[in-house]
Design a protein around this motif. Structure first.
Motif, PDB file in Angstrom:
ATOM      1  N   TYR A 183       0.827  -1.209   0.000  1.00  0.00           N
ATOM      2  CA  TYR A 183       0.000   0.000   0.000  1.00  0.00           C
ATOM      3  C   TYR A 183       0.864   1.264   0.000  1.00  0.00           C
ATOM      4  CZ  TYR A 183       0.753   0.964   4.973  1.00  0.00           C
ATOM      5  OH  TYR A 183       1.307   1.284   6.173  1.00  0.00           O
ATOM      6  N   VAL A 193      -7.004  10.797   2.983  1.00  0.00           N
ATOM      7  CA  VAL A 193      -6.754   9.353   2.906  1.00  0.00           C
ATOM      8  C   VAL A 193      -5.256   9.080   2.980  1.00  0.00           C
ATOM      9  CG1 VAL A 193      -6.808   7.363   1.330  1.00  0.00           C
ATOM     10  CG2 VAL A 193      -8.867   8.708   1.699  1.00  0.00           C
ATOM     11  N   TYR A 238      -3.431   6.856   5.910  1.00  0.00           N
ATOM     12  CA  TYR A 238      -2.606   5.676   5.625  1.00  0.00           C
ATOM     13  C   TYR A 238      -1.198   5.842   6.182  1.00  0.00           C
ATOM     14  CZ  TYR A 238      -5.667   2.720   2.883  1.00  0.00           C
ATOM     15  OH  TYR A 238      -6.667   1.870   2.484  1.00  0.00           O
ATOM     16  N   SER A 284     -10.020   3.397   5.175  1.00  0.00           N
ATOM     17  CA  SER A 284     -10.873   2.544   4.352  1.00  0.00           C
ATOM     18  C   SER A 284     -12.260   3.152   4.186  1.00  0.00           C
ATOM     19  CB  SER A 284     -10.971   1.163   4.992  1.00  0.00           C
ATOM     20  OG  SER A 284     -11.870   0.361   4.288  1.00  0.00           O
ATOM     21  N   THR A 320     -11.992   6.146   1.930  1.00  0.00           N
ATOM     22  CA  THR A 320     -11.739   5.726   0.549  1.00  0.00           C
ATOM     23  C   THR A 320     -13.049   5.335  -0.128  1.00  0.00           C
ATOM     24  OG1 THR A 320      -9.533   4.964   1.136  1.00  0.00           O
ATOM     25  CG2 THR A 320     -10.444   4.126  -0.905  1.00  0.00           C
ATOM     26  N   LYS A 321     -13.926   4.654   0.584  1.00  0.00           N
ATOM     27  CA  LYS A 321     -15.227   4.292   0.020  1.00  0.00           C
ATOM     28  C   LYS A 321     -16.028   5.537  -0.332  1.00  0.00           C
ATOM     29  CE  LYS A 321     -15.584  -0.132   2.358  1.00  0.00           C
ATOM     30  NZ  LYS A 321     -16.263  -0.910   3.399  1.00  0.00           N
ATOM     31  N   PHE A 381      -7.494   4.218  -6.258  1.00  0.00           N
ATOM     32  CA  PHE A 381      -8.144   4.111  -4.952  1.00  0.00           C
ATOM     33  C   PHE A 381      -8.805   2.750  -4.760  1.00  0.00           C
ATOM     34  CE2 PHE A 381      -7.726   8.753  -4.826  1.00  0.00           C
ATOM     35  CZ  PHE A 381      -7.222   8.880  -3.552  1.00  0.00           C
ATOM     36  N   THR A 382      -9.304   2.146  -5.840  1.00  0.00           N
ATOM     37  CA  THR A 382      -9.875   0.809  -5.737  1.00  0.00           C
ATOM     38  C   THR A 382      -8.794  -0.212  -5.382  1.00  0.00           C
ATOM     39  OG1 THR A 382     -11.542   1.410  -7.376  1.00  0.00           O
ATOM     40  CG2 THR A 382     -11.245  -0.923  -6.948  1.00  0.00           C
ATOM     41  N   SER A 428      -7.981   0.244  -1.721  1.00  0.00           N
ATOM     42  CA  SER A 428      -8.985  -0.269  -0.788  1.00  0.00           C
ATOM     43  C   SER A 428      -9.063  -1.788  -0.797  1.00  0.00           C
ATOM     44  CB  SER A 428     -10.356   0.328  -1.094  1.00  0.00           C
ATOM     45  OG  SER A 428     -10.816  -0.121  -2.342  1.00  0.00           O
ATOM     46  N   SER A 429      -8.612  -2.426  -1.862  1.00  0.00           N
ATOM     47  CA  SER A 429      -8.702  -3.891  -1.933  1.00  0.00           C
ATOM     48  C   SER A 429      -7.462  -4.608  -1.398  1.00  0.00           C
ATOM     49  CB  SER A 429      -8.959  -4.325  -3.377  1.00  0.00           C
ATOM     50  OG  SER A 429      -7.843  -3.999  -4.181  1.00  0.00           O
TER      51      SER A 429
END
Length: 113
Positions: A2, A50, A54, A63, A66-67, A105-106, A109-110
């Motif tokens: 990350y 964000v 982090y 998280s 981020t959503k 960003f996806t 977040s994953s």
């Protein structure tokens, strides 16, 4: 892993920074332009938040934010779509840029933390 993505984010968010200054000088009667610039500045400020979360290893808060940020990017893409549909000129590179930003960003977040 990350950390690599977080290191790329400030550069990726940089084009949105000018929207904050543009928002100060926008014609207040042009509601669509105000809305678009306001959304862009929200994406920038939340994206920088964000990054900060982090770096401080506050993964749960990051998280959630981020959503919310992914939703704002989708809203902004829809705004640009509506502007284009109304007949105004929209730079297609904006849509590609938002797609790339959303992918970053996806990915972030994953990732397992």
């Amino acid at each position: 892993m990350y950390k690599k993505i977080v290191a790329k984010l400030p550069e990726a968010l940089d084009p949105l920074y000018c929207s904050i200054n543009q928002l100060k000088h926008v014609d207040r009667n042009n509601i669509m332009e105000c809305t678009v610039l306001c959304t862009r500045s929200k994406i920038y400020t939340n994206g920088m938040e964000v990054i900060r979360l982090y770096k401080q290893r506050q993964f749960k808060s990051a998280s959630l934010l981020t959503k919310r940020l992914l939703k704002q990017i989708n809203i902004h893409r829809y705004q640009l779509y509506k502007i284009a549909k109304s007949g105004q000129n929209v730079d297609l590179s904006n849509l590609r840029y938002l797609k790339d930003l959303k992918e970053l960003f996806t990915k972030l977040s994953s990732l397992p933390l």
